[in-house]
Design a protein around this motif. Structure first.
Motif, PDB file in Angstrom:
ATOM      1  N   ALA A 148      -0.892  -1.702  71.095  1.00 42.52           N
ATOM      2  CA  ALA A 148      -0.949  -1.064  70.374  1.00 42.52           C
ATOM      3  C   ALA A 148       0.994  -1.134  70.484  1.00 42.52           C
ATOM      4  CB  ALA A 148      -0.438   0.760  71.096  1.00 42.52           C
ATOM      5  N   GLY A 149       1.313  -2.435  71.748  1.00 45.07           N
ATOM      6  CA  GLY A 149       2.463  -3.448  71.946  1.00 45.07           C
ATOM      7  C   GLY A 149       2.799  -3.883  70.755  1.00 45.07           C
ATOM      8  N   PHE A 150       2.696  -4.194  69.690  1.00 41.72           N
ATOM      9  CA  PHE A 150       2.793  -5.348  68.665  1.00 41.72           C
ATOM     10  C   PHE A 150       3.354  -4.641  67.805  1.00 41.72           C
ATOM     11  CE2 PHE A 150      -0.375  -8.021  71.444  1.00 41.72           C
ATOM     12  CZ  PHE A 150       0.175  -8.502  70.564  1.00 41.72           C
ATOM     13  N   GLN A 151       3.252  -3.206  67.527  1.00 41.64           N
ATOM     14  CA  GLN A 151       3.614  -2.776  66.353  1.00 41.64           C
ATOM     15  C   GLN A 151       4.335  -1.303  66.912  1.00 41.64           C
ATOM     16  OE1 GLN A 151      -0.448  -2.873  63.822  1.00 41.64           O
ATOM     17  NE2 GLN A 151       0.241  -1.220  64.078  1.00 41.64           N
ATOM     18  N   ALA A 152       5.043  -0.190  65.835  1.00 41.85           N
ATOM     19  CA  ALA A 152       5.402   1.205  66.268  1.00 41.85           C
ATOM     20  C   ALA A 152       4.013   2.368  66.163  1.00 41.85           C
ATOM     21  CB  ALA A 152       5.848   1.797  65.454  1.00 41.85           C
ATOM     22  N   VAL A 153       3.596   2.826  67.169  1.00 40.52           N
ATOM     23  CA  VAL A 153       2.870   3.969  66.247  1.00 40.52           C
ATOM     24  C   VAL A 153       3.027   5.406  66.228  1.00 40.52           C
ATOM     25  CG1 VAL A 153       0.308   4.183  67.007  1.00 40.52           C
ATOM     26  CG2 VAL A 153       1.158   2.019  67.413  1.00 40.52           C
ATOM     27  N   PRO A 154       3.545   5.808  65.506  1.00 42.79           N
ATOM     28  CA  PRO A 154       4.082   7.477  65.345  1.00 42.79           C
ATOM     29  C   PRO A 154       2.643   7.717  65.968  1.00 42.79           C
ATOM     30  CG  PRO A 154       4.313   6.679  63.311  1.00 42.79           C
ATOM     31  CD  PRO A 154       3.253   5.528  63.789  1.00 42.79           C
ATOM     32  N   HIS A 155       2.759   8.836  66.579  1.00 46.06           N
ATOM     33  CA  HIS A 155       1.820  10.218  67.585  1.00 46.06           C
ATOM     34  C   HIS A 155       2.266   9.570  68.630  1.00 46.06           C
ATOM     35  CE1 HIS A 155       1.730  12.153  63.838  1.00 46.06           C
ATOM     36  NE2 HIS A 155       1.180  11.452  63.290  1.00 46.06           N
ATOM     37  N   MET A 156       2.327   8.368  69.283  1.00 43.76           N
ATOM     38  CA  MET A 156       2.477   7.593  70.349  1.00 43.76           C
ATOM     39  C   MET A 156       3.412   6.814  71.009  1.00 43.76           C
ATOM     40  SD  MET A 156      -1.997   6.411  70.155  1.00 43.76           S
ATOM     41  CE  MET A 156      -1.985   6.052  71.949  1.00 43.76           C
ATOM     42  N   ALA A 157       4.500   7.714  70.305  1.00 46.92           N
ATOM     43  CA  ALA A 157       5.830   6.441  70.453  1.00 46.92           C
ATOM     44  C   ALA A 157       6.094   6.067  71.819  1.00 46.92           C
ATOM     45  CB  ALA A 157       6.860   7.778  69.902  1.00 46.92           C
ATOM     46  N   ARG A 250       7.453  -0.561  56.566  1.00 47.78           N
ATOM     47  CA  ARG A 250       7.229   0.753  56.525  1.00 47.78           C
ATOM     48  C   ARG A 250       5.693   1.093  55.711  1.00 47.78           C
ATOM     49  NH1 ARG A 250      11.265   2.106  51.724  1.00 47.78           N
ATOM     50  NH2 ARG A 250      10.114   4.121  51.577  1.00 47.78           N
ATOM     51  N   PRO A 251       5.130  -0.132  55.081  1.00 52.70           N
ATOM     52  CA  PRO A 251       3.573   0.304  54.957  1.00 52.70           C
ATOM     53  C   PRO A 251       2.575   0.358  56.605  1.00 52.70           C
ATOM     54  CG  PRO A 251       4.370  -1.766  53.727  1.00 52.70           C
ATOM     55  CD  PRO A 251       5.314  -0.783  54.709  1.00 52.70           C
ATOM     56  N   LEU A 252       3.447  -0.442  56.765  1.00 52.16           N
ATOM     57  CA  LEU A 252       2.570  -1.066  58.662  1.00 52.16           C
ATOM     58  C   LEU A 252       2.694   0.514  59.787  1.00 52.16           C
ATOM     59  CD1 LEU A 252       0.819  -2.320  61.006  1.00 52.16           C
ATOM     60  CD2 LEU A 252       3.280  -3.294  61.161  1.00 52.16           C
ATOM     61  N   ILE A 253       3.717   0.659  59.628  1.00 55.21           N
ATOM     62  CA  ILE A 253       3.872   2.485  60.313  1.00 55.21           C
ATOM     63  C   ILE A 253       3.234   3.312  59.562  1.00 55.21           C
ATOM     64  CG2 ILE A 253       5.957   4.220  60.478  1.00 55.21           C
ATOM     65  CD1 ILE A 253       7.758   2.102  60.863  1.00 55.21           C
ATOM     66  N   ARG A 254       3.200   3.953  58.043  1.00 49.46           N
ATOM     67  CA  ARG A 254       2.570   4.481  57.834  1.00 49.46           C
ATOM     68  C   ARG A 254       1.129   4.080  57.766  1.00 49.46           C
ATOM     69  NH1 ARG A 254       6.006   3.980  53.165  1.00 49.46           N
ATOM     70  NH2 ARG A 254       4.750   2.425  51.945  1.00 49.46           N
ATOM     71  N   ILE A 255       0.878   3.092  58.432  1.00 54.93           N
ATOM     72  CA  ILE A 255      -0.869   2.805  58.107  1.00 54.93           C
ATOM     73  C   ILE A 255      -1.186   3.094  59.788  1.00 54.93           C
ATOM     74  CG2 ILE A 255      -3.353   0.514  58.740  1.00 54.93           C
ATOM     75  CD1 ILE A 255      -1.512  -0.368  56.073  1.00 54.93           C
ATOM     76  N   ALA A 256      -0.237   3.127  60.795  1.00 56.87           N
ATOM     77  CA  ALA A 256      -0.596   3.495  62.159  1.00 56.87           C
ATOM     78  C   ALA A 256      -0.505   4.710  62.181  1.00 56.87           C
ATOM     79  CB  ALA A 256       0.582   2.756  62.776  1.00 56.87           C
ATOM     80  N   GLU A 257       0.469   6.008  61.690  1.00 58.36           N
ATOM     81  CA  GLU A 257       0.398   6.900  61.180  1.00 58.36           C
ATOM     82  C   GLU A 257      -1.172   7.731  60.911  1.00 58.36           C
ATOM     83  OE1 GLU A 257       0.801  10.994  60.314  1.00 58.36           O
ATOM     84  OE2 GLU A 257       1.181   9.110  58.924  1.00 58.36           O
ATOM     85  N   ARG A 258      -1.346   6.983  59.503  1.00 58.65           N
ATOM     86  CA  ARG A 258      -2.039   7.654  59.084  1.00 58.65           C
ATOM     87  C   ARG A 258      -4.083   7.590  60.163  1.00 58.65           C
ATOM     88  NH1 ARG A 258      -0.748   6.248  53.795  1.00 58.65           N
ATOM     89  NH2 ARG A 258      -1.768   4.472  54.207  1.00 58.65           N
ATOM     90  N   SER A 259      -3.548   6.516  61.149  1.00 60.26           N
ATOM     91  CA  SER A 259      -4.918   5.879  61.696  1.00 60.26           C
ATOM     92  C   SER A 259      -5.233   7.027  62.883  1.00 60.26           C
ATOM     93  CB  SER A 259      -4.526   4.473  62.510  1.00 60.26           C
ATOM     94  OG  SER A 259      -4.953   3.634  60.883  1.00 60.26           O
ATOM     95  N   VAL A 260      -3.875   7.765  63.395  1.00 60.51           N
ATOM     96  CA  VAL A 260      -3.445   8.029  65.198  1.00 60.51           C
ATOM     97  C   VAL A 260      -3.082   9.208  64.732  1.00 60.51           C
ATOM     98  CG1 VAL A 260      -3.387   5.878  66.571  1.00 60.51           C
ATOM     99  CG2 VAL A 260      -1.909   7.442  66.108  1.00 60.51           C
ATOM    100  N   ARG A 261      -3.210  10.153  63.164  1.00 61.34           N
ATOM    101  CA  ARG A 261      -2.874  11.001  63.119  1.00 61.34           C
ATOM    102  C   ARG A 261      -3.155  12.961  64.002  1.00 61.34           C
ATOM    103  NH1 ARG A 261      -2.586  12.030  57.127  1.00 61.34           N
ATOM    104  NH2 ARG A 261      -0.692  11.046  57.785  1.00 61.34           N
ATOM    105  N   PRO A 262      -2.694  13.162  64.860  1.00 63.82           N
ATOM    106  CA  PRO A 262      -3.852  13.803  65.848  1.00 63.82           C
ATOM    107  C   PRO A 262      -4.692  15.018  64.207  1.00 63.82           C
ATOM    108  CG  PRO A 262      -1.330  14.107  66.290  1.00 63.82           C
ATOM    109  CD  PRO A 262      -1.525  13.707  65.127  1.00 63.82           C
ATOM    110  N   GLY A 263      -5.546  14.963  64.830  1.00 64.57           N
ATOM    111  CA  GLY A 263      -6.327  16.727  64.161  1.00 64.57           C
ATOM    112  C   GLY A 263      -6.734  15.428  62.651  1.00 64.57           C
ATOM    113  N   SER A 264      -6.697  13.867  62.635  1.00 63.76           N
ATOM    114  CA  SER A 264      -7.329  13.729  61.498  1.00 63.76           C
ATOM    115  C   SER A 264      -9.016  12.803  61.614  1.00 63.76           C
ATOM    116  CB  SER A 264      -6.615  12.145  61.865  1.00 63.76           C
ATOM    117  OG  SER A 264      -7.047  11.875  62.835  1.00 63.76           O
ATOM    118  N   ARG A 265      -9.619  13.552  62.787  1.00 61.57           N
ATOM    119  CA  ARG A 265     -11.118  13.370  63.227  1.00 61.57           C
ATOM    120  C   ARG A 265     -11.894  14.757  63.701  1.00 61.57           C
ATOM    121  NH1 ARG A 265     -10.513   7.517  66.561  1.00 61.57           N
ATOM    122  NH2 ARG A 265      -9.334   6.930  64.595  1.00 61.57           N
TER     123      ARG A 265
END
Length: 265
Positions: A148-157, A250-265
């Motif tokens: 997680a230290g290699f990129q921004a991770v929304p919801h785990m900022a 921008r696409p990298l942040i969007r991918i990370a956001e979708r991957s760990v979005r709360p309630g996505s599973r």
């Protein structure tokens, strides 16, 4: 013989030792004949682990019960070590935790505690113990970072930012200690099968989970080598190093956001 096998009869401090990756570091170091100081909040689990490792491997294991999220914890830990007369040869900065959710809804005190544990205590403990290692011309520092230290991770900022700090700090420290006899390594696990996700939640997990044994095997195999940091697992390395460099921000942040979005599973 690799570098880690030469650590026999040395003394290691392992933080966050009561479970998961910390417990596995303690076990593998004890198997190599390394005496241990195990640090965590859980007295019962620390004492049970200390008893097991001491009887199984014949090493001296001392539990130290301490809340490392407190601002004065690294000072208190090193004071305790001094009172024990401990000369620390190996420091494993493993203690840390993650929160999962949007910062706007977060508990500020919990976020501050996360930064203190993941960054402040790590830096304070390393700084206090490194001088002796350099003066003796011998020592090892292992910092547990994260993919997680290699990129921004929304919801785990906060978590991803703290691990980005650990990565940069470790790389700089590796450069500073070249030629001193001190080995420095940052180990970057991806999702690992530990109690970490009891706190962070399953939605914070991306990809298949590796085991603590695999993570520690990777770290101890790389310690003393030519790399400042190493990623555990081939798939994790591909994502952390290659994808984060190839994709635009921008696409990298969007991918990370979708991957760990709360309630996505």
């Amino acid at each position: 013989m690799n570098y880690a096998d030469s650590l026999s009869s040395q003394l290691a401090v392992v933080t966050g030792a009561s479970s998961g990756i910390g417990t596995e570091f303690a076990r593998q170091l004890a198997r190599r004949g390394v005496d241990l100081v195990l640090v965590a909040r859980s007295q019962d689990r620390l004492e049970a682990l200390a008893s097991t490792l001491s009887s199984q491997y014949g090493v001296k294991v001392t539990p130290v019960v301490l809340d490392l999220s407190r601002p004065d914890s690294s000072e208190r830990l090193v004071r305790t070590l001094d009172e024990m007369g401990a000369v620390v040869d190996v420091l494993v900065n493993n203690a840390g935790f993650a929160s999962h959710g949007d910062l706007a809804a977060a508990d500020p005190e919990r976020m501050e505690a996360q930064v203190q544990l993941n960054v402040g205590t790590l830096v304070g403990t390393t700084t206090r113990l490194l001088r002796g290692m350099v003066e003796r011309g011998r020592g090892s520092v292992i910092n547990v970072a994260s993919t997680a230290g290699f990129q921004a991770v929304p919801h785990m900022a906060v978590y991803s930012a703290t691990k980005a700090f650990v990565l940069s700090f470790t790389r700089s420290l590796w450069g500073e200690t070249r030629g001193t006899g001190v080995a420095v390594l940052g180990i970057c696990p991806g999702a690992t099968d530990t109690a970490f996700f009891d706190v962070a939640g399953d939605n914070a997990s991306v990809g298949s989970r590796r085991t603590p044994q695999q993570v520690v095997d990777t770290a101890l195999s790389a310690l003393g080598g030519r790399k400042a940091t190493v990623v555990d697992g081939g798939g994790n390395a591909l994502v952390a190093r290659a994808v984060s460099r190839l994709l635009p921000e921008r696409p990298l942040i969007r991918i990370a956001e979708r991957s760990v979005r709360p309630g996505s599973r």
